[in-house]
Scaffold this motif. Sequence first.
Motif, PDB file in Angstrom:
ATOM      1  N   LEU A 169     -32.970 -15.781  30.113  1.00 53.97           N
ATOM      2  CA  LEU A 169     -34.246 -15.587  29.419  1.00 53.97           C
ATOM      3  C   LEU A 169     -34.907 -16.935  29.159  1.00 53.97           C
ATOM      4  O   LEU A 169     -34.234 -17.951  28.984  1.00 53.97           O
ATOM      5  N   THR A 170     -36.237 -16.917  29.119  1.00 56.45           N
ATOM      6  CA  THR A 170     -36.994 -18.139  28.856  1.00 56.45           C
ATOM      7  C   THR A 170     -38.119 -17.844  27.867  1.00 56.45           C
ATOM      8  O   THR A 170     -38.444 -16.687  27.598  1.00 56.45           O
ATOM      9  N   ASP A 210     -39.020 -14.857  25.120  1.00 53.24           N
ATOM     10  CA  ASP A 210     -37.929 -13.897  25.286  1.00 53.24           C
ATOM     11  C   ASP A 210     -36.646 -14.407  24.640  1.00 53.24           C
ATOM     12  O   ASP A 210     -35.881 -13.626  24.076  1.00 53.24           O
ATOM     13  N   VAL A 211     -36.405 -15.716  24.682  1.00 50.95           N
ATOM     14  CA  VAL A 211     -35.228 -16.299  24.027  1.00 50.95           C
ATOM     15  C   VAL A 211     -35.340 -16.129  22.517  1.00 50.95           C
ATOM     16  O   VAL A 211     -34.369 -15.787  21.843  1.00 50.95           O
ATOM     17  N   SER A 249     -28.115 -15.921  25.703  1.00 52.86           N
ATOM     18  CA  SER A 249     -29.333 -15.242  26.160  1.00 52.86           C
ATOM     19  C   SER A 249     -29.495 -15.257  27.675  1.00 52.86           C
ATOM     20  O   SER A 249     -30.480 -14.735  28.196  1.00 52.86           O
ATOM     21  N   TYR A 305     -34.641 -12.551  21.666  1.00 47.61           N
ATOM     22  CA  TYR A 305     -33.198 -12.353  21.786  1.00 47.61           C
ATOM     23  C   TYR A 305     -32.508 -12.810  20.502  1.00 47.61           C
ATOM     24  O   TYR A 305     -31.695 -12.084  19.916  1.00 47.61           O
ATOM     25  N   TYR A 311     -34.223  -7.141  23.925  1.00 47.30           N
ATOM     26  CA  TYR A 311     -33.796  -8.396  24.541  1.00 47.30           C
ATOM     27  C   TYR A 311     -32.314  -8.686  24.312  1.00 47.30           C
ATOM     28  O   TYR A 311     -31.633  -9.135  25.210  1.00 47.30           O
TER      29      TYR A 311
END
Length: 109
Positions: free
Chosen positions: A22-23, A26-27, A19, A30, A12
């Motif tokens: 990304l949401t 996934d954030v 980031s 990251y 990621y």
Amino acid sequence: MNKRDLVRLCRYYDGKDDSGTLTGNDVMFYFYEQKWVQWNLMIQSGEADEVRFFGEMLDDYNRAGLEDFESGDDTPKTIKALLFNRYNHWCQGDGFKEFYIKEYRKAIE
């Protein structure tokens, strides 16, 4: 390893400070990968506290019987140990393997 080499091991984190689009989880991934890269660079520069912290996370990961978990997926064990540490901090309980496979590993499927 330099920063670029470490970033290549991430799913990621792309080396940027943001980031992007990304949401959700996934954030979070990251952010943790970004920290993982920073900590590795600090370890290489000789910052002992980070070495101890990684060692403790790896010890916990191994004590949980995860030393060979998903060993063929090219994710460094220290990233998995960090994710396991954070999972246990936020979720406290079983379910890490399922979480890892469904939420983190999905990036390679």
